[in-house]
Design an enzyme around this catalytic site. Sequence first.
Site, PDB file in Angstrom:
ATOM      1  N   HIS A 201       0.854  -1.183   0.000  1.00 44.80           N
ATOM      2  CA  HIS A 201       0.000   0.000   0.000  1.00 44.80           C
ATOM      3  C   HIS A 201       0.890   1.233   0.000  1.00 44.80           C
ATOM      4  O   HIS A 201       1.985   1.218   0.566  1.00 44.80           O
ATOM      5  CB  HIS A 201      -0.928  -0.007   1.224  1.00 44.80           C
TER       6      HIS A 201
ATOM      7  N   CYS B 207      -7.213   3.804   1.962  1.00 45.63           N
ATOM      8  CA  CYS B 207      -6.701   3.080   3.130  1.00 45.63           C
ATOM      9  C   CYS B 207      -7.808   2.967   4.159  1.00 45.63           C
ATOM     10  O   CYS B 207      -8.272   3.978   4.685  1.00 45.63           O
ATOM     11  CB  CYS B 207      -5.524   3.831   3.741  1.00 45.63           C
TER      12      CYS B 207
END
Lengths: 302, 302
Positions: A209, A240
């Site tokens: 990520h 996120c």
Amino acid sequence: MNLPNSVTIKEVGPRDGLQNEKVFIDTQDKIDWVNQLSETGLSYIEVTSFVHPKWIPQLKDAVHVLKQIKRKKTITYAALVPNMKGLERALETDVDECSVFMSASESHNMKNINKTIDGTFPVLNEVVAASLKENKTVRGYVSTVFGCPYEGNVPIDAVLHVSENLFEMGISELSLGDTIGVANPRQVEQVLEEVLKRFPSDKLAMHFHNTRGTALANVLASLQMGITKFDSSLGGLGGCPYAPGASGNLATDDLIYMLEGMGITTGIQADKLLKASQFIEAKINKPLPSHSLQVHRATCYS
Amino acid sequence: MNLPNSVTIKEVGPRDGLQNEKVFIDTQDKIDWVNQLSETGLSYIEVTSFVHPKWIPQLKDAVHVLKQIKRKKTITYAALVPNMKGLERALETDVDECSVFMSASESHNMKNINKTIDGTFPVLNEVVAASLKENKTVRGYVSTVFGCPYEGNVPIDAVLHVSENLFEMGISELSLGDTIGVANPRQVEQVLEEVLKRFPSDKLAMHFHNTRGTALANVLASLQMGITKFDSSLGGLGGCPYAPGASGNLATDDLIYMLEGMGITTGIQADKLLKASQFIEAKINKPLPSHSLQVHRATCYS
């Protein structure tokens, strides 16, 4: 730098991206989007999730989407399967691969799956065995490999414990996830050093990520360790879950920009990818975080 | 990975950041901000620019800012100086270091400086000589090292030609700029291989833009080549002049997150940096692209 010549990208946008977006994308739009993705040169698309629609209503149309997409023989179409109930639904379709998931940290596993780590193994074991029996390959995801939102540091032994158990069940590939985007390249090197002592690099994928901007640096560190499979989400779709508004999934478009620029083949056509990226951005109706999309929007030069 | 133990960060936000923002920041706010930066542990701050205010009105208060900031003896306070007129203004202050700049590609140099590359050398030579005479060290910037918005690819020989001429003038450090943010790590390695044949690593700094998300990956490649100096802009201030709305300067906060996480010392206190970042974000009155700031805004966890 000692780098591989080619890399396989596992597109997780339709599942990991959409499950973290609030908007429900119309079923037909999902189908159209996956069909566009199938034309880009991708060899792997995680299409949807069979987690109960109570938890992920965005993907409640999983069966319908998987049944309606135009399939290409060169592509593996996968779906997330949490338990036997999910597998039952998955088996209504001709999904190629089932993905199972759990966390390396107890608190994240408990919050996400409502079970201890050791209590999760029997559930997944049953799913993996039943999937294999139906001639579906199985992929394993380990979350919070590089850090946990509740516990912070995650010991490498915890990662190895979960990884070993998943491989023993019969998964053919393990995806190591930096769920909250905290990893740095040195840590990636250290974790991979240990993981690669037990499992060969062709059984591993990295799932980064970009929450703190380090995803592509972590990809570079992984490439140098011999990793050739990476998960990413078109346009950076998904955000996120632990920091709403912040970047989440590494954007497939940015990953491809870097890899192809380095002479590492992905087999993916950037122009078709861009169109698929713009398509889903219009449906999501907000700017996606992909840098490539930002640059394209600016259209100052090509 | 063979990596350095410590890195020096050259904060260019007050100059390279602010000159690319449309808003004029009040002079007192600039002074307050630089004073905050001085308390973070930074050892180098490029405070302003003496390019004619007709071109960069945002920094028309250069003399005033440089005169009014609280100076720390441990910090080098620098300013951009394009020509002798600019140097005259700079010498009204007690600036420590003057920065001169030009491009590795003809078209970018012409658009930016309105001179050919060979026609720029005498102008900068005069500035460097006069600065050295006044006991100011001089830093050189080369733009478009990894690609030009007008010409595309920039041959390494063009980079070496400009670099050699700048070092011959007497600059003490050269900053290699990826002005439009197109570089990839393999290219960084290839360019540095050639540059390091001629100049030692301690005379070089890298100036990356994150326009395509690759800045930290390029930092990692540079670290592996022995580079220990990096330019960055707090909060990612500045954007990309060639793609308005897209990311530009690498954010100091993100750079420090990665380096400190890797155990590479920067001497900078992240909490003070965050406050300085929030201060200028409030003045600019729009969200800055730094990932660290995004995560902090989300405040889901610390």
